[in-house]
Design an enzyme around this catalytic site. Structure first.
Site, short mmCIF file in Angstrom:
data_model
loop_
_atom_site.label_atom_id
_atom_site.label_comp_id
_atom_site.label_asym_id
_atom_site.label_seq_id
_atom_site.Cartn_x
_atom_site.Cartn_y
_atom_site.Cartn_z
N GLU A 46 -2.20 1.73 3.14
CA GLU A 46 -1.30 1.22 3.85
C GLU A 46 -0.59 2.37 5.22
O GLU A 46 0.16 2.75 5.76
CB GLU A 46 -0.35 0.90 3.04
CG GLU A 46 0.94 -0.73 3.52
CD GLU A 46 1.43 -1.75 2.89
OE1 GLU A 46 2.32 -2.13 3.72
OE2 GLU A 46 1.37 -1.58 1.42
N HIS A 89 3.98 -2.12 12.43
CA HIS A 89 3.18 -2.18 11.61
C HIS A 89 2.44 -2.33 12.40
O HIS A 89 1.05 -2.02 11.75
CB HIS A 89 3.38 -3.13 10.42
CG HIS A 89 2.45 -3.55 9.28
ND1 HIS A 89 2.34 -2.52 8.24
CD2 HIS A 89 1.68 -3.93 9.20
CE1 HIS A 89 1.01 -2.89 7.85
NE2 HIS A 89 0.97 -4.44 7.86
N ASP A 113 1.97 8.89 -13.43
CA ASP A 113 1.01 7.37 -13.72
C ASP A 113 1.97 6.58 -12.38
O ASP A 113 2.63 5.65 -13.14
CB ASP A 113 0.87 7.20 -14.92
CG ASP A 113 0.12 5.83 -15.14
OD1 ASP A 113 0.41 4.80 -15.34
OD2 ASP A 113 0.47 5.77 -16.68
N LYS A 115 8.47 -4.57 -3.77
CA LYS A 115 6.74 -4.10 -2.94
C LYS A 115 7.46 -3.01 -2.42
O LYS A 115 6.59 -1.85 -2.13
CB LYS A 115 6.70 -5.10 -2.60
CG LYS A 115 4.78 -5.04 -2.59
CD LYS A 115 4.35 -4.01 -1.68
CE LYS A 115 2.99 -3.42 -0.67
NZ LYS A 115 2.95 -3.58 0.35
#
Length: 421
Positions: free
Chosen positions: A79, A373, A274, A258
């Site tokens: 990302e 971004h 994990d 998130k």
């Protein structure tokens, strides 16, 4: 050796590798330079139906000051802006004193769910009276952990509708401990059935690792929000409000969290852990009190003229076991971090999550999330339509001026540039 990180983002990958060479052994420098991937033979042993291996960008977010120690943090993510945001936040937070962390505990929890019990209260009393025997039997099932200073620590029970759930907590030392817990739980399940005359539905670890909590905190001087003191104070108030919004609105909380996991997942992946277990634990922890809430909090300290951030998360992270010893890039990541213990790595990861959260909130309440971004996203679009690195550099300012910054526009700009040659 102190590294000058100025202009790091402008360097080529080879130049960056040379700059950080002092952090790595000759073997790992070669691995990085040759971009050596996970061997297909090894990959075939790690998963089923293997066809090949899958690559993602392996990056570094330098100069995190955590508990008075500097860490250069490996991150794996596709990302755009995640690594840049973490690095930016780390730089500002370091100038304000860095992160401090607290390891509340380091135990994993598993459960045996019993049912068809005649009297759950009597069963609880029986289990309590056999506690030492059960702990001993659990340890006998995995004796190697005792030699390393770990082992089963506690057993307790809770009634939940038709179930009597028996919980076991275990000090797993440097391992995440899933196989260890499951082995111990399966060992004590028949004993529990025998002494209670009940039936065992399942014996399995829980990813809700409430006995592996880690807190990271930091304070940021207002001058790093804005050089204008009035604007900085307004931004500090808005940052406090923004985290309150994530406490009362689940739609915002999901995106808020998130953003935290943008950083956490990237480090968890890089270190061979994990990420699914870490996400499950974190999102479960966010539902305490019955409403899904933001995991972090920021408040404006008007007396000190700082914003103070705090993030507490379950962090059952490992430095041994699983794929950690199999993947060469994972071994490189641990070396970049100077081979931390599991507790130390947990502190680093939660700090990165808080840094990521700070960067996202600062952008949201300031210029908006898209400004930084979209610059990285625009370059990705140009590369996607076939632009060379040189062409992408020329076209990036033009694409950023376009109203519609999409693949079609990027394609048109590239065709126009090539027609001019």
């Amino acid at each position: 050796m102190k590294i000058n990180w100025t202009g790091f983002s402008k360097k080529t990958p080879l130049e960056r590798q040379k700059l950080i060479s002092s952090l790595l052994t000759e073997e790992k420098q070669t691995l990085l330079r040759d971009n050596k991937q996970l061997a297909l033979k090894t990959a075939d042993q790690m998963a089923e139906h293997v066809l090949g291996t899958f690559s993602l960008p392996f990056s570094i977010a330098p100069d995190f000051l955590i508990d008075n120690k500097i860490y250069h943090v490996p991150m794996v993510t596709e990302e755009p802006s995640v690594v840049a945001a973490a690095s930016f936040a780390a730089k500002l937070i370091k100038r304000s004193g860095g992160f401090t962390t607290t390891i509340h505990n380091r135990l994993m929890i598993g459960q045996v769910a019993l049912y068809d019990l005649k009297d759950k209260k009597i069963a609880e009393q029986i289990i309590s009276s056999h506690k030492e025997q059960l702990l001993s039997h659990a340890n006998e099932a995995h004796p190697s952990i005792l030699k390393r200073g770990g082992g089963a620590r506690n057993i307790w029970t809770e009634e939940k509708e038709e179930f009597l759930i028996v919980y076991l907590s275990v000090d797993t030392q440097e391992a995440m401990g899933a196989n260890m817990l499951n082995t111990m739980l399966e060992a004590i399940a028949p004993i529990l059935e025998e002494i209670t005359a009940g039936k065992s539905l399942m014996a399995i670890l829980s990813n809700y690792a409430t006995e592996s909590l880690v807190t990271a905190e930091c304070s940021v001087d207002l001058r790093f929000l804005s050089r204008n003191i009035e604007e900085a104070q307004q931004l500090a108030q808005k940052m406090e409000l923004a985290t309150h919004l994530a406490q009362v609105d689940t739609y915002r909380a999901a995106t808020h969290n998130k953003g935290i996991f943008n950083g956490i997942d990237a480090v968890v992946l890089a270190t061979g852990n994990d990420w699914r277990a870490i996400e499950a634990a974190g999102h479960s922890y966010a539902t305490q009190g019955g409403l899904y809430r933001g995991l972090s909090n920021w408040f404006y300290d008007r007396k000190k003229q700082q914003v103070h951030g705090k993030l507490t998360l379950p962090m059952p992270i490992a430095t041994k076991g699983g794929s950690i010893g199999l993947n060469p890039t994972v071994q490189l990541a641990h070396e970049l971090l100077n081979s931390p213990s599991a507790k130390e790595l947990a502190s680093v990861i939660v700090s990165v999550g808080l840094a990521q959260n700070f960067a996202a909130l600062k952008a949201l309440i300031g210029t908006g999330i898209q400004e930084g971004h979209m610059k990285l996203q625009a370059k990705s679009l140009l590369l996607l339509v076939g632009a060379t690195e040189k062409e992408a550099t020329i076209l990036l300012p033009r694409l950023l001026k376009e109203k519609h910054r999409n693949q079609e526009t990027a394609q048109e700009l590239l065709i126009d540039l090539r027609n001019q040659k």
